[in-house]
Design an enzyme around this catalytic site. Sequence first.
Site, PDB file in Angstrom:
ATOM      1  N   GLU A 177      50.753  47.397  42.749  1.00  0.00           N
ATOM      2  CA  GLU A 177      49.802  46.638  43.577  1.00  0.00           C
ATOM      3  C   GLU A 177      50.505  45.895  44.717  1.00  0.00           C
ATOM      4  OE1 GLU A 177      47.675  43.541  41.481  1.00  0.00           O
ATOM      5  OE2 GLU A 177      46.304  43.200  43.137  1.00  0.00           O
ATOM      6  N   LYS A 219      47.189  50.266  43.475  1.00  0.00           N
ATOM      7  CA  LYS A 219      46.127  49.256  43.631  1.00  0.00           C
ATOM      8  C   LYS A 219      46.324  48.567  44.981  1.00  0.00           C
ATOM      9  CE  LYS A 219      44.153  45.138  41.449  1.00  0.00           C
ATOM     10  NZ  LYS A 219      43.728  44.536  40.183  1.00  0.00           N
TER      11      LYS A 219
HETATM   12  C1  5MM Z   1      44.750  40.374  43.992  1.00  0.00           C
HETATM   13  O1  5MM Z   1      44.474  39.975  42.690  1.00  0.00           O
HETATM   14  C2  5MM Z   1      44.215  41.028  41.763  1.00  0.00           C
HETATM   15  C3  5MM Z   1      42.835  41.616  41.964  1.00  0.00           C
HETATM   16  O2  5MM Z   1      41.907  40.570  41.935  1.00  0.00           O
HETATM   17  P1  5MM Z   1      40.806  40.453  43.082  1.00  0.00           P
HETATM   18  O3  5MM Z   1      39.914  41.664  42.919  1.00  0.00           O
HETATM   19  O4  5MM Z   1      40.101  39.151  42.743  1.00  0.00           O
HETATM   20  O5  5MM Z   1      41.529  40.396  44.377  1.00  0.00           O
HETATM   21  C4  5MM Z   1      44.300  40.443  40.350  1.00  0.00           C
HETATM   22  O6  5MM Z   1      44.524  41.453  39.400  1.00  0.00           O
HETATM   23  C5  5MM Z   1      45.393  39.433  40.284  1.00  0.00           C
HETATM   24  O7  5MM Z   1      46.625  40.083  40.381  1.00  0.00           O
HETATM   25  C6  5MM Z   1      45.240  38.682  38.977  1.00  0.00           C
HETATM   26  O8  5MM Z   1      44.038  37.970  39.040  1.00  0.00           O
HETATM   27  C7  5MM Z   1      46.386  37.767  38.686  1.00  0.00           C
HETATM   28  O9  5MM Z   1      46.573  36.920  39.769  1.00  0.00           O
HETATM   29  P2  5MM Z   1      47.541  35.659  39.633  1.00  0.00           P
HETATM   30  O10 5MM Z   1      47.457  35.024  40.999  1.00  0.00           O
HETATM   31  O11 5MM Z   1      46.954  34.797  38.598  1.00  0.00           O
HETATM   32  O12 5MM Z   1      48.893  36.164  39.308  1.00  0.00           O
END
Ligand code: 5MM
Length: 342
Positions: A177, A219
């Site tokens: 990602e 991703k």
């Molecule tokens: C970019 O964040 C990922 C996808 O979420 P969105 O669809 O809300 O953008 C998400 O998987 C993110 O990596 C996780 O929520 C973990 O984020 P943190 O900031 O807690 O490491």
Amino acid sequence: MNNDELVKTAQAMMASGKGLLAMDESNPTCNRRFAALNIPQTPEMRRAYRDLIVMTPGLGDCISGAILFDETIRQKTNNGTEFAEALQQAHIIPGIKVDLGARELAAFPGEKITEGLDGLATRVREYVKMGARFAKWRAVITIGNGIPTAGCIDANAHMLARYAAICQDGGLVPIVEPEVLMDGSHDLARCAAVTAEVLHAVFDQLYLQRVILEATILKPNMVLAGLSCPDQPGVDQVADATVTCLLRNVPAAVGGIAFLSGGQPAQSASSRLNAMNVRWASKMPWPLTFSFSRAIQKPALDIWAGKEANVPAAQQALLHRARCNSQARQGRYKPELEKPVL
Ligand code: 5MM
């Protein structure tokens, strides 16, 4: 686990009509979202919220895999079942976020590097024993004055590739990602150029580190104008810019592509994914689906607000967004789906 099994898992994650649910918010992120709704920020409330999600009836019809956070994979549902097991019972493949978060990148002001490679092979072995079948690592790229730099892009691409190789070696399918953030006033063209540069660097590194592309899920962000850009493109423009960028920079062998939502409004994320699948279906060599967190969870979290009595309504809202995105993944989403049936 052998490579064939990894490839089969990647294919199951990309099952027709389904997508991934990111429920891997780290404690600081989850707490921030809870705080905005005055929900107590405790391990028990985080567990209760994840129970609400995983126990949503019918979720497995739209969701092929769910990404858990370390705290959650060690917790149990209300009925005493481990979360990974509860997901399997719901026909959802359990996954795990294995990065340890993004920190300031030394010598590169305003840029970040994601940490977590130390001891990763050991953690992967433990997560496999707990039932995880795939992993996720998020790198963060910011667009701004003079950034991103090549130093930041290369460092993050290298970490992503090392992570992916370690996961495949230990039996987990890696979700790679690299997120180009929406924050800023940049236009669509600048996001497209930066996303292209980042993807190019990432696939260079995946090649160098001998990562099996068929057993890898990308991703990415959608190609969007910055949040404060006055010139906001339409749905079809976003779809075309995004798929053009992916076609130019993502090898056909990759197991699949599942977008992050990045803070887009939930309905915009569905419309844009739908437009890509409608306009480009015959040209894309990989399945194109979602791996949303906020764009699936936010309406449900708002309804739940930490109250037990709101669980059924919150689960309905969650299932609704999962269904809308399942339709978008098939190019069958329509705004009318958003209207309540009277
Ligand atoms: C970019 O964040 C990922 C996808 O979420 P969105 O669809 O809300 O953008 C998400 O998987 C993110 O990596 C996780 O929520 C973990 O984020 P943190 O900031 O807690 O490491």
